[in-house]
Design a protein around this motif. Structure first.
Motif, short mmCIF file in Angstrom:
data_model
loop_
_atom_site.label_atom_id
_atom_site.label_comp_id
_atom_site.label_asym_id
_atom_site.label_seq_id
_atom_site.Cartn_x
_atom_site.Cartn_y
_atom_site.Cartn_z
N PRO A 43 56.23 -29.65 -6.51
CA PRO A 43 56.25 -30.99 -5.89
C PRO A 43 56.62 -32.07 -6.90
N GLY A 44 57.53 -32.96 -6.50
CA GLY A 44 57.93 -34.07 -7.35
C GLY A 44 58.92 -33.71 -8.43
N GLU A 45 59.40 -32.47 -8.43
CA GLU A 45 60.35 -32.04 -9.44
C GLU A 45 61.58 -31.45 -8.77
N GLY A 46 62.66 -31.32 -9.56
CA GLY A 46 63.83 -30.63 -9.05
C GLY A 46 63.66 -29.13 -9.20
N PRO A 47 64.49 -28.35 -8.52
CA PRO A 47 64.41 -26.89 -8.65
C PRO A 47 64.70 -26.45 -10.08
N VAL A 48 64.02 -25.40 -10.50
CA VAL A 48 64.21 -24.84 -11.84
C VAL A 48 64.72 -23.41 -11.68
N LEU A 49 65.77 -23.09 -12.39
CA LEU A 49 66.41 -21.78 -12.28
C LEU A 49 65.47 -20.68 -12.80
N LEU A 50 65.32 -19.63 -11.97
CA LEU A 50 64.57 -18.44 -12.39
C LEU A 50 65.53 -17.37 -12.90
N VAL A 51 66.57 -17.10 -12.13
CA VAL A 51 67.48 -16.02 -12.49
C VAL A 51 68.80 -16.20 -11.78
N THR A 52 69.85 -15.63 -12.38
CA THR A 52 71.16 -15.55 -11.74
C THR A 52 71.58 -14.09 -11.71
N VAL A 53 72.00 -13.60 -10.55
CA VAL A 53 72.55 -12.25 -10.45
C VAL A 53 74.02 -12.37 -10.08
N VAL A 54 74.83 -11.57 -10.74
CA VAL A 54 76.28 -11.72 -10.62
C VAL A 54 76.97 -10.46 -10.08
N THR A 55 76.49 -9.31 -10.50
CA THR A 55 77.14 -8.04 -10.18
C THR A 55 76.47 -7.39 -8.97
N GLY A 56 77.29 -6.90 -8.03
CA GLY A 56 76.73 -6.21 -6.87
C GLY A 56 75.84 -5.06 -7.31
N GLY A 57 74.64 -4.95 -6.71
CA GLY A 57 73.70 -3.91 -7.08
C GLY A 57 72.83 -4.24 -8.28
N GLU A 58 73.06 -5.39 -8.88
CA GLU A 58 72.32 -5.77 -10.09
C GLU A 58 70.84 -5.98 -9.80
N VAL A 59 70.01 -5.56 -10.73
CA VAL A 59 68.57 -5.78 -10.65
C VAL A 59 68.13 -6.44 -11.95
N LYS A 60 67.38 -7.54 -11.81
CA LYS A 60 66.83 -8.21 -12.98
C LYS A 60 65.34 -8.37 -12.82
N LYS A 61 64.62 -8.19 -13.93
CA LYS A 61 63.17 -8.34 -13.91
C LYS A 61 62.75 -9.46 -14.83
N LEU A 62 61.82 -10.25 -14.33
CA LEU A 62 61.25 -11.36 -15.09
C LEU A 62 59.74 -11.24 -14.93
N LYS A 63 59.12 -10.51 -15.87
CA LYS A 63 57.69 -10.23 -15.81
C LYS A 63 57.36 -9.57 -14.47
N ARG A 64 56.60 -10.22 -13.62
CA ARG A 64 56.20 -9.60 -12.35
C ARG A 64 57.22 -9.85 -11.23
N LEU A 65 58.31 -10.51 -11.53
CA LEU A 65 59.32 -10.82 -10.53
C LEU A 65 60.52 -9.90 -10.71
N THR A 66 60.98 -9.32 -9.60
CA THR A 66 62.16 -8.47 -9.61
C THR A 66 63.18 -9.03 -8.64
N PHE A 67 64.39 -9.24 -9.12
CA PHE A 67 65.46 -9.81 -8.32
C PHE A 67 66.55 -8.75 -8.15
#
Lengths: 112, 114
Positions: A39-63
């Motif tokens: 609240p009161g802030e702009g969006p902050v980037l968590l991750v960018t995925v570029v390649t089809g089928g790509e999986v990225k993990k950020l601690k407990r987050l999986t994209f």
């Protein structure tokens, strides 16, 4: 017509549970990005995925980016109250006019 | 990543008036954008701010209502003209660099039209 369909739009779960947020489109994107907004802030980037089928993990987050680069998912393991917030997926086009368009967002509440 | 300063952070305006929102980036960037966000909802792209030329507007947004300037690589303004209560919203600017896949956003301007 929403270009990016994000679901669910609201999610309230207990601490320790797992959850998945989905982002689907009929369009092919150059990249799919996930943001978190407080609240009161702009969006902050968590991750960018570029390649089809790509999986990225950020601690407990999986994209994950779909093979056809039209859809993506965000999975949170063992959710914590600090994960509470608005999560936004966004598709980027780089060919022609570069721009970023957002899904409807998922308002996530993690209850202690 | 770049730091974006956006001002004002909030304003309450009378209908029929205009408000200009300023966006300053601390480094040279390639692309700058303006978004609108209704409270509790997602972001809708208004336009791409092009340096030295007219902005590129998305469907549903027109230059007469939302004139945009970008006199150099690090600064842009969005004016909300002839405001009505329906213009009450949060307006955010954003930037990205060519070849870099992330966008940085300002903290937004919360506009209330009465």
């Amino acid at each position: 017509t929403q270009l990016l369909e994000q679901s669910p739009q609201f999610l309230s779960i207990q601490e320790g549970e797992n959850l998945t947020v989905y982002c689907n489109s009929s369009s092919v994107f150059s990249s799919l990005q996930w943001y978190r907004q407080e609240p009161g802030e702009g969006p902050v980037l968590l991750v960018t995925v570029v390649t089809g089928g790509e999986v990225k993990k950020l601690k407990r987050l999986t994209f994950q980016f779909g093979d056809a680069r039209k859809d993506s998912s965000l999975h949170i393991t063992a959710a914590q109250p600090g994960d509470t917030g608005l999560y936004l997926c966004a598709g980027e086009w780089l060919q022609g006019a570069q721009k970023l368009v957002f899904g409807q967002g998922t308002r996530l509440t993690i209850n202690p | 990543s770049a730091v974006i300063s956006q001002k004002p952070s909030r304003d309450i305006c009378q209908r029929g008036t205009s408000l200009t929102i300023q966006c300053q980036v601390d480094s040279q960037v390639t692309m700058m954008f303006w978004y609108r966000q209704q409270p509790g909802q997602s972001l809708t792209l208004i336009a791409t701010a092009n340096q030295g030329s007219e902005a590129t507007y998305e469907s549903g947004f027109v230059i007469d209502k939302f004139p945009i300037s970008r006199p150099n690589l690090t600064f842009s303004t969005l004016t909300v003209s002839n405001m009505s209560p329906e213009d009450s919203s949060i307006y955010l600017c954003s930037e990205t660099k060519e070849g870099y896949y992330g966008y940085t956003f300002g903290s937004g301007t919360r506009l209330t039209v009465v």
